[in-house]
Design a protein around this motif. Structure first.
Motif, PDB file in Angstrom:
ATOM      1  N   CYS A   1      13.271  10.887  -1.501  1.00 13.46           N
ATOM      2  CA  CYS A   1      14.213   9.848  -1.938  1.00 13.46           C
ATOM      3  C   CYS A   1      15.573  10.446  -2.268  1.00 13.46           C
ATOM      4  O   CYS A   1      16.622   9.872  -1.931  1.00 13.46           O
ATOM      5  CB  CYS A   1      13.653   9.112  -3.160  1.00 13.46           C
ATOM      6  N   ILE A   2      15.577  11.591  -2.926  1.00 15.12           N
ATOM      7  CA  ILE A   2      16.843  12.217  -3.307  1.00 15.12           C
ATOM      8  C   ILE A   2      17.558  12.768  -2.074  1.00 15.12           C
ATOM      9  O   ILE A   2      18.791  12.700  -1.967  1.00 15.12           O
ATOM     10  CB  ILE A   2      16.593  13.302  -4.373  1.00 15.12           C
ATOM     11  N   GLU A   3      16.784  13.290  -1.098  1.00 17.48           N
ATOM     12  CA  GLU A   3      17.392  13.730   0.162  1.00 17.48           C
ATOM     13  C   GLU A   3      18.001  12.550   0.917  1.00 17.48           C
ATOM     14  O   GLU A   3      19.097  12.662   1.484  1.00 17.48           O
ATOM     15  CB  GLU A   3      16.329  14.424   1.011  1.00 17.48           C
ATOM     16  N   ALA A   4      17.299  11.412   0.912  1.00 15.65           N
ATOM     17  CA  ALA A   4      17.842  10.214   1.565  1.00 15.65           C
ATOM     18  C   ALA A   4      19.111   9.749   0.862  1.00 15.65           C
ATOM     19  O   ALA A   4      20.090   9.358   1.506  1.00 15.65           O
ATOM     20  CB  ALA A   4      16.786   9.111   1.558  1.00 15.65           C
ATOM     21  N   LEU A   5      19.096   9.789  -0.463  1.00 17.59           N
ATOM     22  CA  LEU A   5      20.267   9.396  -1.238  1.00 17.59           C
ATOM     23  C   LEU A   5      21.463  10.282  -0.891  1.00 17.59           C
ATOM     24  O   LEU A   5      22.582   9.799  -0.680  1.00 17.59           O
ATOM     25  CB  LEU A   5      19.929   9.496  -2.722  1.00 17.59           C
ATOM     26  N   ALA A   6      21.217  11.598  -0.820  1.00 26.04           N
ATOM     27  CA  ALA A   6      22.293  12.531  -0.474  1.00 26.04           C
ATOM     28  C   ALA A   6      22.794  12.314   0.945  1.00 26.04           C
ATOM     29  O   ALA A   6      23.969  12.568   1.249  1.00 26.04           O
ATOM     30  CB  ALA A   6      21.801  13.970  -0.637  1.00 26.04           C
ATOM     31  N   SER A   7      21.913  11.829   1.823  1.00 21.77           N
ATOM     32  CA  SER A   7      22.290  11.548   3.208  1.00 21.77           C
ATOM     33  C   SER A   7      23.039  10.229   3.338  1.00 21.77           C
ATOM     34  O   SER A   7      23.449   9.859   4.451  1.00 21.77           O
ATOM     35  CB  SER A   7      21.039  11.534   4.097  1.00 21.77           C
ATOM     36  N   GLY A   8      23.191   9.521   2.219  1.00 19.34           N
ATOM     37  CA  GLY A   8      23.950   8.275   2.203  1.00 19.34           C
ATOM     38  C   GLY A   8      23.155   7.042   2.528  1.00 19.34           C
ATOM     39  O   GLY A   8      23.732   5.951   2.658  1.00 19.34           O
ATOM     40  N   LEU A   9      21.830   7.155   2.641  1.00 22.19           N
ATOM     41  CA  LEU A   9      21.023   6.019   3.076  1.00 22.19           C
ATOM     42  C   LEU A   9      20.765   5.028   1.939  1.00 22.19           C
ATOM     43  O   LEU A   9      20.481   5.438   0.809  1.00 22.19           O
ATOM     44  CB  LEU A   9      19.665   6.505   3.592  1.00 22.19           C
TER      45      LEU A   9
ATOM     46  N   ASP B   1      25.107  19.897   0.610  1.00 28.61           N
ATOM     47  CA  ASP B   1      25.786  20.425   1.788  1.00 28.61           C
ATOM     48  C   ASP B   1      24.870  20.440   3.009  1.00 28.61           C
ATOM     49  O   ASP B   1      25.334  20.545   4.142  1.00 28.61           O
ATOM     50  CB  ASP B   1      26.289  21.844   1.522  1.00 28.61           C
ATOM     51  N   VAL B   2      23.564  20.360   2.766  1.00 28.10           N
ATOM     52  CA  VAL B   2      22.586  20.302   3.860  1.00 28.10           C
ATOM     53  C   VAL B   2      22.232  18.857   4.183  1.00 28.10           C
ATOM     54  O   VAL B   2      22.235  18.440   5.345  1.00 28.10           O
ATOM     55  CB  VAL B   2      21.316  21.100   3.494  1.00 28.10           C
ATOM     56  N   PHE B   3      21.932  18.086   3.152  1.00 33.12           N
ATOM     57  CA  PHE B   3      21.607  16.674   3.320  1.00 33.12           C
ATOM     58  C   PHE B   3      22.868  15.866   3.012  1.00 33.12           C
ATOM     59  O   PHE B   3      23.252  15.703   1.851  1.00 33.12           O
ATOM     60  CB  PHE B   3      20.457  16.278   2.403  1.00 33.12           C
ATOM     61  N   GLN B   4      23.515  15.382   4.060  1.00 40.22           N
ATOM     62  CA  GLN B   4      24.766  14.662   3.899  1.00 40.22           C
ATOM     63  C   GLN B   4      24.952  13.700   5.072  1.00 40.22           C
ATOM     64  O   GLN B   4      24.338  13.866   6.134  1.00 40.22           O
ATOM     65  CB  GLN B   4      25.949  15.629   3.833  1.00 40.22           C
ATOM     66  N   PRO B   5      25.783  12.672   4.883  1.00 42.07           N
ATOM     67  CA  PRO B   5      26.045  11.751   5.993  1.00 42.07           C
ATOM     68  C   PRO B   5      26.728  12.483   7.140  1.00 42.07           C
ATOM     69  O   PRO B   5      27.392  13.500   6.954  1.00 42.07           O
ATOM     70  CB  PRO B   5      26.980  10.712   5.369  1.00 42.07           C
ATOM     71  N   GLY B   6      26.571  11.930   8.331  1.00 44.70           N
ATOM     72  CA  GLY B   6      27.212  12.535   9.486  1.00 44.70           C
ATOM     73  C   GLY B   6      26.772  11.841  10.752  1.00 44.70           C
ATOM     74  O   GLY B   6      25.954  10.916  10.735  1.00 44.70           O
TER      75      GLY B   6
ATOM     76  N   ALA C   1      18.920  16.087  10.069  1.00 42.71           N
ATOM     77  CA  ALA C   1      19.323  15.340  11.264  1.00 42.71           C
ATOM     78  C   ALA C   1      18.546  14.038  11.385  1.00 42.71           C
ATOM     79  O   ALA C   1      19.101  13.017  11.832  1.00 42.71           O
ATOM     80  CB  ALA C   1      19.117  16.199  12.513  1.00 42.71           C
ATOM     81  N   LEU C   2      17.271  14.045  10.992  1.00 45.28           N
ATOM     82  CA  LEU C   2      16.477  12.816  11.068  1.00 45.28           C
ATOM     83  C   LEU C   2      16.984  11.776  10.078  1.00 45.28           C
ATOM     84  O   LEU C   2      17.082  10.589  10.424  1.00 45.28           O
ATOM     85  CB  LEU C   2      15.004  13.128  10.807  1.00 45.28           C
ATOM     86  N   TYR C   3      17.310  12.194   8.852  1.00 47.23           N
ATOM     87  CA  TYR C   3      17.864  11.239   7.888  1.00 47.23           C
ATOM     88  C   TYR C   3      19.120  10.569   8.445  1.00 47.23           C
ATOM     89  O   TYR C   3      19.338   9.365   8.257  1.00 47.23           O
ATOM     90  CB  TYR C   3      18.204  11.943   6.575  1.00 47.23           C
ATOM     91  N   ARG C   4      19.948  11.330   9.144  1.00 41.06           N
ATOM     92  CA  ARG C   4      21.200  10.766   9.669  1.00 41.06           C
ATOM     93  C   ARG C   4      20.955   9.750  10.784  1.00 41.06           C
ATOM     94  O   ARG C   4      21.859   8.979  11.113  1.00 41.06           O
ATOM     95  CB  ARG C   4      22.118  11.900  10.146  1.00 41.06           C
ATOM     96  N   CYS C   5      19.743   9.748  11.349  1.00 39.75           N
ATOM     97  CA  CYS C   5      19.406   8.784  12.398  1.00 39.75           C
ATOM     98  C   CYS C   5      18.949   7.442  11.838  1.00 39.75           C
ATOM     99  O   CYS C   5      18.771   6.485  12.594  1.00 39.75           O
ATOM    100  CB  CYS C   5      18.293   9.340  13.291  1.00 39.75           C
TER     101      CYS C   5
END
Length: 381
Positions: free
Chosen positions: A287-295, A182-187, A266-270
């Motif tokens: 890596c897992i945070e990036a995965l959750a962010s959809g990257l 819910d914190v690390f997600q695409p957007g 917010a940085l992952y979403r950029c």
């Protein structure tokens, strides 16, 4: 000895509440989730300061930062600045740690924290000590030099490679690191917040700037991708070298940022691609945070990354710069919605902190139940 309620758990690590490295982030996340479970009382001991709004209790025990010891030579036992830092933390830990206050202690430090938590007892009682391979497994099962004195009552292996190596030697479980989806997600991205070009392809590396992370090699690989910008989020002793290489190879396409933990989602979403060059990471939070962010992720091809990412990453031989460059170009084409949703589904199935903590809690209760049935095992002989 009768079973206690609630289950009392101590996490001890020098950097807790002071730095946002991988092990510290993992322990603080696990502790917060665990402390919200009924019948569980959680304490953290670290060198930072207490913060409002946490479900766990925090105890300050100061230390001298490892950066102050970088000039010292490597000698037996004191083989790195990390060990010197741990020694200064251990002095406070000895004063503040009361074994009778806990049922389970947890750490990933070696040697001094491990020696204190796995041996110190009070009135004939010692809580179960759990060691987590957040920083590697070089000391587990190693019978040479000071490593022969490593002890634990339960081992949490953060990847499948470690589990296969060690599960026959002591009670062991396989639990990776996790993420809050819910914190690390695409957007939507706000690149202006970080001074980034809205039209460029952005490759992101989140890493401590130390040799094992191989950030300089990553810079060389991204430099070959036409028009791509590289963001390196992190700091460390190789900062000067990385910045020099970045300027030389990429000029204005290179960006190094120091980003507060709360701004990382917010940085992952950029970013358009996440690059991870390490060849022996125990379980990368980033890596897992990036995965959750959809990257889409480009990482080193090894047994651990194949187990971690399944079919949701581009795995290459990161020793070959051209292979990394080709992997980045391939990953840039994997940002369609079906690709993003595939990565999110993997995270929700395997890496959500709530399910990770279920596994930790089950392991802790198993160890305590075994101690209750065999109380003589509480004190080492």
């Amino acid at each position: 000895m009768e079973a206690r309620s609630p289950l009392r758990v101590l996490f001890a690590l020098p950097g807790l509440h002071r730095v946002a490295r991988g092990a510290e982030v993992a322990f603080e996340s696990i502790a917060e989730e665990l402390a919200q479970r009924p019948g569980v009382d959680v304490t953290l001991m670290g060198s930072g300061q207490g913060r409002e709004g946490h479900a766990y209790r925090f105890i300050h025990s100061g230390c001298v930062d490892r950066g102050r010891f970088g000039w010292l030579p490597s000698v037996p036992l004191m083989r790195s600045a990390n060990v010197w830092e741990e020694l200064t933390f251990a002095a406070g830990l000895m004063r503040r740690y009361r074994p009778a206050d806990f049922d389970v202690t947890v750490s990933c430090s070696y040697p001094f924290v491990n020696w204190i938590l796995s041996r110190r007892h009070q009135a004939g009682y010692r809580p179960r000590h759990v060691h987590v391979t957040q920083n590697g497994d070089w000391h587990v099962g190693n019978h040479r030099r000071e490593y022969q004195y490593f002890r634990c009552d339960g081992l949490v292996c953060t990847n499948n490679d470690y589990f296969e190596l060690h599960h026959r030697d002591q009670p062991t479980t396989l639990i990776p690191n996790g993420v809050d989806p819910d914190v690390f997600q695409p957007g939507p991205a706000n690149r202006s917040e970080f001074g980034l070009d809205d039209k460029a392809s952005v490759v992101l590396m989140v890493s401590a700037l130390i040799p094992s992370k191989r950030v300089a090699e990553g810079v060389a690989s991204v430099a070959r991708v036409p028009g791509a910008h590289l963001v390196v989020a992190g700091d460390g002793p190789e900062r000067g070298t990385i910045e020099r290489v970045g300027r030389e190879l990429m000029e204005s396409r290179f960006h190094r940022l120091s980003v507060a933990r709360e701004r990382m989602p917010a940085l992952y979403r950029c970013a358009d691609v996440f690059l991870h060059m390490s060849k022996d990471e125990p379980s990368s939070n980033a890596c897992i945070e990036a995965l959750a962010s959809g990257l889409p992720i480009v990482a080193h091809d090894r047994k651990v990354t194949r187990w971690t990412f399944e079919d949701q990453a581009v795995l290459v031989d990161t020793d070959e710069n051209h292979a990394v460059t080709n992997g980045i170009e391939q990953a840039l084409m994997l940002n369609q919605d079906e690709h993003v949703q595939g990565r999110r589904k993997l995270v929700l199935r395997r890496f959500v902190w709530s399910s990770i903590v279920d596994q930790y809690l089950a392991f802790f209760r198993t160890l305590v139940a075994a101690q209750v049935s065999a109380p003589d095992a509480a004190v080492p002989t």
